[in-house]
Scaffold this motif. Structure first.
Motif, mmCIF file in Angstrom:
data_model
loop_
_atom_site.group_PDB
_atom_site.id
_atom_site.type_symbol
_atom_site.label_atom_id
_atom_site.label_comp_id
_atom_site.label_asym_id
_atom_site.label_seq_id
_atom_site.Cartn_x
_atom_site.Cartn_y
_atom_site.Cartn_z
ATOM 1 N N GLU A 90 1.005 -0.922 -0.029
ATOM 2 C CA GLU A 90 0.087 0.281 0.236
ATOM 3 C C GLU A 90 0.657 1.484 0.242
ATOM 4 O O GLU A 90 0.653 2.582 -0.856
ATOM 5 C CB GLU A 90 -1.104 0.482 1.452
ATOM 6 N N MET B 134 -3.001 14.026 -7.637
ATOM 7 C CA MET B 134 -3.641 12.585 -7.418
ATOM 8 C C MET B 134 -3.865 12.467 -5.936
ATOM 9 O O MET B 134 -4.636 12.054 -5.152
ATOM 10 C CB MET B 134 -3.916 11.885 -8.510
ATOM 11 N N ARG C 215 -2.396 13.391 -3.075
ATOM 12 C CA ARG C 215 -2.243 13.924 -1.997
ATOM 13 C C ARG C 215 -3.591 13.576 -2.157
ATOM 14 O O ARG C 215 -4.936 14.313 -0.820
ATOM 15 C CB ARG C 215 -2.618 15.299 -2.681
ATOM 16 N N SER C 216 -5.060 14.324 -3.523
ATOM 17 C CA SER C 216 -6.536 13.826 -2.894
ATOM 18 C C SER C 216 -6.546 12.028 -2.380
ATOM 19 O O SER C 216 -8.404 12.557 -2.393
ATOM 20 C CB SER C 216 -6.916 14.380 -4.278
ATOM 21 N N PHE C 217 -5.963 11.764 -2.572
ATOM 22 C CA PHE C 217 -5.902 10.014 -1.700
ATOM 23 C C PHE C 217 -5.532 10.017 -0.300
ATOM 24 O O PHE C 217 -5.148 9.237 -0.206
ATOM 25 C CB PHE C 217 -5.789 9.404 -2.524
ATOM 26 N N ALA C 218 -4.670 11.472 0.220
ATOM 27 C CA ALA C 218 -5.086 11.531 1.159
ATOM 28 C C ALA C 218 -3.694 10.540 1.772
ATOM 29 O O ALA C 218 -3.276 10.007 2.828
ATOM 30 C CB ALA C 218 -6.115 10.214 2.748
ATOM 31 N N ALA C 219 -2.565 11.292 1.192
ATOM 32 C CA ALA C 219 -1.865 10.625 1.459
ATOM 33 C C ALA C 219 -0.645 11.674 1.050
ATOM 34 O O ALA C 219 -0.884 12.468 -0.269
ATOM 35 C CB ALA C 219 -0.999 9.734 0.330
ATOM 36 N N GLU D 216 -3.945 19.113 2.669
ATOM 37 C CA GLU D 216 -5.511 18.472 2.504
ATOM 38 C C GLU D 216 -5.131 16.599 2.490
ATOM 39 O O GLU D 216 -6.574 16.460 2.654
ATOM 40 C CB GLU D 216 -4.585 18.543 0.328
ATOM 41 N N TYR D 217 -3.810 16.431 2.962
ATOM 42 C CA TYR D 217 -3.723 14.965 2.605
ATOM 43 C C TYR D 217 -4.783 14.561 3.750
ATOM 44 O O TYR D 217 -4.504 12.881 4.393
ATOM 45 C CB TYR D 217 -2.381 14.825 2.752
ATOM 46 N N ALA E 86 -8.095 14.876 3.713
ATOM 47 C CA ALA E 86 -8.474 13.680 1.992
ATOM 48 C C ALA E 86 -9.453 13.043 2.345
ATOM 49 O O ALA E 86 -10.334 12.617 1.952
ATOM 50 C CB ALA E 86 -7.796 13.628 1.177
ATOM 51 N N ARG E 87 -9.220 11.916 3.493
ATOM 52 C CA ARG E 87 -10.202 11.214 4.110
ATOM 53 C C ARG E 87 -11.969 11.452 4.070
ATOM 54 O O ARG E 87 -12.799 10.861 3.523
ATOM 55 C CB ARG E 87 -9.449 10.283 5.128
ATOM 56 N N GLY F 105 -6.748 13.008 -12.545
ATOM 57 C CA GLY F 105 -7.172 12.202 -10.670
ATOM 58 C C GLY F 105 -7.359 10.374 -10.946
ATOM 59 O O GLY F 105 -7.454 9.567 -10.004
ATOM 60 N N ILE G 77 -5.188 2.512 -4.493
ATOM 61 C CA ILE G 77 -4.820 3.802 -3.837
ATOM 62 C C ILE G 77 -6.387 4.396 -3.094
ATOM 63 O O ILE G 77 -6.290 4.998 -1.860
ATOM 64 C CB ILE G 77 -4.083 4.794 -4.726
ATOM 65 N N ALA G 78 -7.049 4.106 -4.332
ATOM 66 C CA ALA G 78 -8.377 4.967 -3.804
ATOM 67 C C ALA G 78 -8.811 4.190 -2.361
ATOM 68 O O ALA G 78 -9.578 5.314 -1.321
ATOM 69 C CB ALA G 78 -9.311 5.302 -4.632
ATOM 70 N N CYS H 55 -7.213 3.014 -0.015
ATOM 71 C CA CYS H 55 -6.386 3.280 1.070
ATOM 72 C C CYS H 55 -6.892 4.516 2.040
ATOM 73 O O CYS H 55 -6.746 5.084 2.805
ATOM 74 C CB CYS H 55 -5.304 3.154 1.507
ATOM 75 N N ARG H 56 -7.754 5.358 1.125
ATOM 76 C CA ARG H 56 -7.985 6.980 1.750
ATOM 77 C C ARG H 56 -8.454 6.987 2.952
ATOM 78 O O ARG H 56 -7.117 7.485 4.227
ATOM 79 C CB ARG H 56 -9.455 7.405 0.805
ATOM 80 N N LYS I 193 -8.142 4.792 5.226
ATOM 81 C CA LYS I 193 -7.246 4.223 5.937
ATOM 82 C C LYS I 193 -5.399 4.787 6.538
ATOM 83 O O LYS I 193 -5.025 5.116 5.819
ATOM 84 C CB LYS I 193 -7.192 1.733 5.999
ATOM 85 N N ARG I 194 -5.058 3.478 7.486
ATOM 86 C CA ARG I 194 -3.564 3.864 7.388
ATOM 87 C C ARG I 194 -2.707 2.847 6.169
ATOM 88 O O ARG I 194 -3.417 1.736 6.285
ATOM 89 C CB ARG I 194 -2.953 3.637 8.743
ATOM 90 N N ARG I 195 -1.890 3.684 6.018
ATOM 91 C CA ARG I 195 -1.608 2.751 4.251
ATOM 92 C C ARG I 195 -0.363 2.221 4.990
ATOM 93 O O ARG I 195 0.647 2.508 6.134
ATOM 94 C CB ARG I 195 -0.714 3.857 2.898
ATOM 95 N N MET J 255 -13.431 5.681 -8.242
ATOM 96 C CA MET J 255 -12.200 6.080 -7.251
ATOM 97 C C MET J 255 -12.404 6.758 -5.968
ATOM 98 O O MET J 255 -12.709 6.945 -4.590
ATOM 99 C CB MET J 255 -10.927 6.485 -7.649
ATOM 100 N N ALA J 256 -13.835 8.442 -6.170
ATOM 101 C CA ALA J 256 -13.285 9.549 -5.282
ATOM 102 C C ALA J 256 -14.825 8.798 -4.806
ATOM 103 O O ALA J 256 -14.671 9.420 -3.280
ATOM 104 C CB ALA J 256 -13.984 10.128 -6.360
#
Lengths: 322, 264
Positions: free
Chosen positions: A159, A173, A175-179, B75-76, B79-80, B92, B105-106, B108-109, B111-113, B161-162
């Protein structure tokens, strides 16, 4: 000649670990990381000094790996937290490491001729069980390099690894998925330079010395390996690409060793040869692509002309008959 | 659900290029609201999106999502709660990664990776099921690189994905504007379907007035950094493009030849 090719293959296998590190920063993270020139020597220096002090050479190589990791992380921090341009943060770290490496070594060159290196130990063990004693080191290093390859393959599919790849591919992209891209870049550069330093540690043990200048142009050698490997062996999947990079590193060593056999070239010309190889490797694929496109266009245009001609002939016939 | 209070944002403050992007903007979205936003170029629509998602932080004012104040959250970390689809179909997704890797990737938005495998057998089944709802056959191309997909397919994937982790808020930033009419219609329909089935709280910016009327239960009109008119469900039902244009002109009190061209 055979001996030269054999030793080229041998060192190529070790340089391949460095090339895998460059692949991670240059291709995956899209970060041209010049730290490599310094961290390669850091690895060699740490390993040489520790071996000289009587530590186990495998432990010394592991510490070298960690030192490289730290160096890479620092470059990442300069870039992400300090807002310094990627190239510049790498160059800054490379220059800083030059002095640090001198400090670690205490002098500009450490010979390891009378020391028990990891490779000597492997050879000693191998010679007890097999006849071809000179193959022991190569097979051992092949196994080590392959496990680094598998480790990298695995990492890039976790992951976190997926997020690292997306960071190099489309940072907006991910960043917009919380990384948090900052940490991913720092981690990626750390792992990359850990690989590089580990490779440096083994090159020092293979060539029985560590020298403060041995890292000059290392990034270019890494790039050459990546580019040659991808061009020759393809880059369809991650596993395929990392294998290709290893192949590229070996091919590069062999090309250099052949080039050095040309009469008027000597060892000092190596960097020039490297630069020329990279330039060729960068330009040739482009020229070939252009050529392909032009050839296709020509063919298509010829077809179009033929179509038009047959059409107008038909018309003339039509006219004549009516 | 989403609450914006007195948001003020100025770009290039103190330079000749100074621009007030948002001027005391207020906005409240309730759970399940689907709000469309229209307004001419430079009205502050995109800045509003960027303030909500945390790309920019406001100079003044408060952003509250789900009763949590997130005004200064980067932002990061925000984003969750927020799913986002951009105007550019390339924005996107990660082009050199496969469809299943992008979906992972989407996934895991929220949760913790970890250092566990990104694409497992179980997740692959889930992805396949989710892709089927797009009716594009992408469920059979899990290992195709996203860069090989057409713009419409990529935008559909971005939308999936969004949304498939059911974010608290969905932001759509002119997400059909860069597509040809047929593809735009496809994405519009998918949007309608997904937002309805998942009951997502949605904010959609659009240049297309008809789209703004067709979708959603509320409509906002923005101009010069503020929200100048709000239509609730009742009012929106009776609106037409012409009525909307007339009203826009009335409120602004000037002839809007250029804006009319832009908005229709």
């Amino acid at each position: 000649m055979a001996l030269a090719l054999f030793s080229a293959f041998e060192s190529g296998v070790i340089y391949a670990i460095m090339a895998l590190g460059v692949y991670l920063s240059f291709r995956v993270l899209d970060f041209p990381d010049l730290t490599v020139d310094g961290s390669f020597v850091t690895g060699a220096a740490v390993a040489a000094v520790m071996i000289l002090q009587g530590y186990n050479p495998f432990l010394a190589s592991t510490v070298a790996l960690l030192a490289g990791f730290v160096a890479g992380c620092l470059t990442g921090i300069l870039h992400t937290k300090g807002g310094i341009n990627p190239l510049l943060s790498g160059i800054l770290m490379m220059i800083a490491l030059y002095s640090i490496n001198l400090r670690i070594m205490g002098k500009s060159n450490i010979p390891l001729l009378n020391q028990q290196t990891a490779l000597d130990q492997v050879e000693a063990v191998w010679s007890n069980v097999a006849v071809l004693s000179s193959w022991g080191v190569v097979i051992f290093m092949l196994l080590v390099t392959l496990s680094f390859k598998l480790l990298l393959d695995w990492f890039l599919k976790t992951e976190v690894g997926l997020a690292v790849r997306a960071t190099g591919n489309n940072p907006k992209m991910i960043r917009s998925f919380a990384a948090h891209t900052d940490w991913l870049i720092i981690l990626g550069l750390g792992v990359s330079n850990a690989f590089v330093a580990f490779s440096g540690a083994f090159i020092a043990q293979l060539s029985s010395f560590a020298d403060v200048g041995m890292g000059i142009g290392m990034i270019i050698i890494g790039l050459a390996s990546v580019i040659i490997g991808e061009a020759l062996f393809g880059s369809k999947t991650i596993g395929r690409t990392t294998l290709a990079v290893i192949g590229g590193a070996i091919v590069y060593r062999i090309v250099v060793s052949i080039a050095l056999r040309i009469e008027f070239l000597d060892a000092g010309d190596m960097k020039l040869i490297t630069a020329i190889i990279v330039i060729i490797a960068l330009i040739v694929p482009k020229v070939m692509d252009d050529h392909k496109v032009r050839k296709m266009k020509k063919k298509r245009n010829a077809q179009r002309l033929a179509n038009l001609q047959s059409l107008s002939e038909e018309k003339e016939e039509h006219h004549a008959s009516s | 659900m989403l609450h914006l209070e007195h948001i003020h944002k100025v770009f290039n403050e103190g330079t000749p290029d100074e621009k007030i992007a948002l001027n005391q903007a207020n906005l409240t979205l309730h759970k399940g609201d689907f709000v469309t936003i229209i307004g001419s170029n430079g009205a502050g629509k995109s800045t509003l999106m960027n303030i909500i998602s945390g790309v920019h932080s406001p100079d003044m004012g408060k952003v509250v999502i789900d009763n949590r104040e997130v005004t200064v959250l980067p932002e990061y970390r925000r984003a969750r709660y927020i799913g986002r689809v951009f105007q550019d179909p390339m924005a996107g997704t990660a082009p050199s990664m496969t469809i299943e890797e992008n979906l992972s990737i989407a996934y895991c938005r929220s949760k913790r990776r970890t250092f566990k495998k990104g694409v497992t057998k179980r997740r692959r089944d889930f992805f396949q099921e989710a892709l089927q709802t797009l009716h594009l056959g992408l469920e059979n191309r899990l290992n195709a690189k996203v860069g090989l997909l057409s713009g419409g397919e990529r935008q559909a994937l971005s939308l999936l994905m969004a949304t498939f982790t059911e974010p608290a808020i969905l932001l759509l930033d002119e997400h059909t504007a860069a597509l040809d009419p047929a593809r735009a219609a496809l994405i519009t329909n998918l949007t309608k379907e997904i937002v309805a089935t998942k009951e997502l709280t949605t904010l959609m910016v659009t240049h297309n007035m008809q789209q703004a009327l067709d979708l959603g239960n509320k409509l906002l009109m923005m101009d010069k950094g503020g929200i100048i008119r709000e239509y609730d469900e009742q009012e929106k039902r009776n609106l037409t493009v012409d009525k909307l244009l007339d009203e826009f002109q009335k409120i602004k009190g000037e002839q809007l030849v250029n804006d009319r061209a832009l908005l229709s």
